[in-house]
Design an enzyme around this catalytic site. Structure first.
Site, PDB file in Angstrom:
ATOM      1  N   HIS A 141       0.857  -1.186   0.000  1.00  0.00           N
ATOM      2  CA  HIS A 141       0.000   0.000   0.000  1.00  0.00           C
ATOM      3  C   HIS A 141       0.896   1.239   0.000  1.00  0.00           C
ATOM      4  CE1 HIS A 141      -4.055  -1.540   0.431  1.00  0.00           C
ATOM      5  NE2 HIS A 141      -3.667  -2.355   1.403  1.00  0.00           N
ATOM      6  N   CYS A 182      -0.145   2.161  -4.734  1.00  0.00           N
ATOM      7  CA  CYS A 182      -0.890   3.319  -5.212  1.00  0.00           C
ATOM      8  C   CYS A 182       0.001   4.563  -5.117  1.00  0.00           C
ATOM      9  CB  CYS A 182      -2.149   3.522  -4.393  1.00  0.00           C
ATOM     10  SG  CYS A 182      -3.380   2.210  -4.613  1.00  0.00           S
TER      11      CYS A 182
END
Length: 436
Positions: A141, A182
Site C-alpha cells: 500500500h 498506489c
C-alpha cells in the site's frame, strides 16, 4: 595493440565477477492484503529459478496469509487462477513484528549491526559491493510520497536516502527497483539520473495501482494478484532472461496491464541490460505460470483499484445478490468507515483554517497531491498519522483509501509549518473514533 586488448579483457572479467542480490518486501498484512504476499512469493520463484541463491535474496513480509484461517488452501499462496503454489520454498527472513521501516532500510543498506539491534539476532542483509547488481521488488500500500509498513509510514525521502547511501558507499554497480503501490510514481520523482538506479512503478504520482485475479471462486473477498507484479513475473516466466532486456520488459508490462499506469525513473540507460543481469544468469526454464485472463465461469477478468479493493468486491457481490441483507449491511458499514476517513482529513483542515474558509478547505481536501515541497513538515505529519490514528492506517478494509488521501497533508504542508499540521492531525485523531 595487445596491451589495450588485455586491459579490456581484464575489465570485462572484473565486471563479470559481480554477484546478484535481491530484496523483496511488503509492509501490508492481513487477509485482505493476500496479493502483496503472493506477488512477492512469485517474484522469489522467478529469481530463485534464474539462479540467485537464497543467501542473496532478502525477503521481508509479515507472513500471515498462507496459514491464515481464511485461507482455503493452508500453507499455499496462488498468484493467478491456475493455482500454482508460489509460497513453497520462499524464505521468510523477517516476519511478524520484525517487519518495520527501520528493518527494511537497514537490510537494504547492508547494516548488519542495526539489523541485529532491531531483531535480536544475526540477519540477512544486502551485503553487496561495487561490482554487484541489486534488484528490489515491492508490492505494498502507498500514498503520496509514502509506503505502508506495519509500524508506521515510510517516506519516499527515507527510501531514496537509503538508495543514495548505497551509491555513496559503493554498494552496487547498478540497481533496479520494481515498485507496486498506489501513487507509486510519487516515490521516485526526485530519483537522480546519474547514480546507476533504474526504477519502474505501477502508477504515476496521482493514481492507484490495480489488482487482478479478483474473482477466484475458491478464494473469497480478495484479489490474489497485482496487475503490475503479475505482468513482470509472468513475463519473466516465459521469456529467455539471458537476452530479454529491461526495456522489452517495461514495454511488456505496459501492454499487459489494463488500468495501471507504469512510469520509468532514474537512469534509463540501464534499460539495455538483459534481465539476467539483475534476476540471475540461468537460461529460461519451463514456464511455471499461465497468464489466465478469464475465470472458469468465462467472464473477462477485471482489474480493481488497490486502495478500494474491498469496496469494489463488495459492490459487485451486492449487484449479484441485491436481496442479501447481510451483504448490504457490510457495504454500508464500509462506506461509513470511508466517510470517516474523509471526515478525518476535513477535520484536520478545519483545525488549521477555523475561520470557515470553505473554498480553501475544499481545495486542500479534494485536489490531487501537489509536489511535496516541505519534506520536514510532511515526514512529521506521517509520523503523527502513524502514532495518532493507527486504527485507520492499519485497518485492512480502508487503509489504502486512507493513504490515498494523504494528499491533504501534502497540500497543507506546502502552506503551513510542521507543528501546525502535526497539531491538526492529532486534533482530528481525537475526534475520529476509528483512529483507535
Amino acid at each position: 595493440m595487445k596491451l589495450p586488448i588485455l586491459l579490456l579483457l581484464g575489465f570485462v572479467s572484473c565486471a563479470a565477477s559481480g554477484k546478484n542480490w535481491a530484496m523483496l518486501f511488503t509492509g501490508a498484512k492481513g487477509w485482505f492484503n493476500y496479493s502483496t504476499h503472493s506477488n512477492l512469493c512469485h517474484a522469489y520463484q522467478v529469481l530463485h529459478k534464474a539462479g540467485i541463491p537464497d543467501e542473496r535474496i532478502v525477503v521481508v513480509m509479515y507472513n500471515d496469509i498462507a496459514d491464515n484461517p481464511m485461507n482455503p488452501f493452508p500453507g499455499k499462496l496462488f498468484n493467478n487462477y491456475n493455482h500454482t503454489d508460489v509460497y513453497k520454498g520462499t524464505p521468510m527472513d523477517y516476519t511478524g513484528k520484525e517487519v518495520t521501516a527501520e528493518l527494511v532500510l537497514a537490510a537494504l543498506k547492508g547494516d548488519k549491526e542495526k539489523v541485529k539491534s532491531l531483531v535480536g539476532r544475526e540477519g540477512k542483509v544486502i551485503d553487496s559491493g561495487p561490482e554487484d547488481n541489486v534488484f528490489v521488488a515491492v508490492s505494498d500500500h502507498g500514498g503520496p510520497g509514502s509506503l505502508l509498513m506495519p509500524d508506521r509510514l515510510m517516506s519516499a525521502k527515507e527510501l531514496n536516502g537509503a538508495l543514495q547511501y548505497m551509491h555513496d558507499n559503493k554498494k552496487y554497480a547498478n540497481l533496479v527497483f520494481y515498485l507496486e503501490s498506489c501513487e507509486s510514481g510519487s516515490i521516485f520523482l526526485d530519483l537522480p539520473k546519474n547514480i546507476g538506479i533504474y526504477a519502474i512503478t505501477a502508477s504515476n504520482k496521482d493514481n492507484p495501482a490495480y489488482m487482478n485475479y479478483c474473482y477466484d471462486p475458491d478464494i473469497k473477498d480478495v484479489c490474489i494478484g497485482g496487475e503490475f507484479s503479475t505482468a513482470w513475473t509472468q513475463n519473466s516466466d516465459k521469456v529467455n532472461i539471458r537476452t530479454f532486456t529491461l526495456k522489452q520488459q517495461s514495454l511488456a508490462i505496459e501492454k499487459a496491464v489494463n488500468d495501471s499506469r507504469p512510469q520509468l525513473f532514474g537512469d534509463l540507460s540501464l534499460l539495455k541490460h538483459p534481465l539476467k543481469d539483475f534476476f540471475g544468469g540461468k537460461s529460461a526454464s519451463k514456464q511455471m505460470f499461465t497468464d489466465l485472463t478469464s475465470t472458469k465461469q468465462g467472464f473477462k477478468d477485471r482489474s480493481v483499484p488497490f486502495h478500494t479493493m474491498h469496496l469494489s468486491l463488495l459492490k459487485r457481490k451486492v449487484e449479484q445478490r441485491p436481496a442479501d441483507i447481510d451483504l448490504r449491511l457490510r457495504l454500508a458499514r464500509l462506506q461509513a468507515m470511508m466517510a470517516d476517513v474523509d471526515r478525518f482529513y476535513r477535520l484536520a483542515a478545519k483545525h488549521v483554517y477555523p475561520t470557515g474558509d470553505v473554498a480553501k478547505i475544499d481545495a486542500i481536501t479534494t485536489s490531487n497531491s501537489e509536489s511535496i515541497r516541505n519534506w520536514d513538515c510532511y515526514e512529521a505529519a506521517l509520523q503523527a498519522v502513524s502514532s495518532s490514528c493507527p486504527g485507520l492506517v492499519q485497518d485492512q478494509k480502508v487503509q489504502g483509501y486512507f493513504l490515498s488521501k494523504l494528499s491533504v497533508l501534502v497540500n497543507m504542508c506546502n502552506r503551513e509549518t510542521g507543528p501546525v499540521v502535526t497539531e491538526a492531525v492529532e486534533a482530528a485523531s481525537r475526534l475520529t473514533g476509528l483512529c483507535n
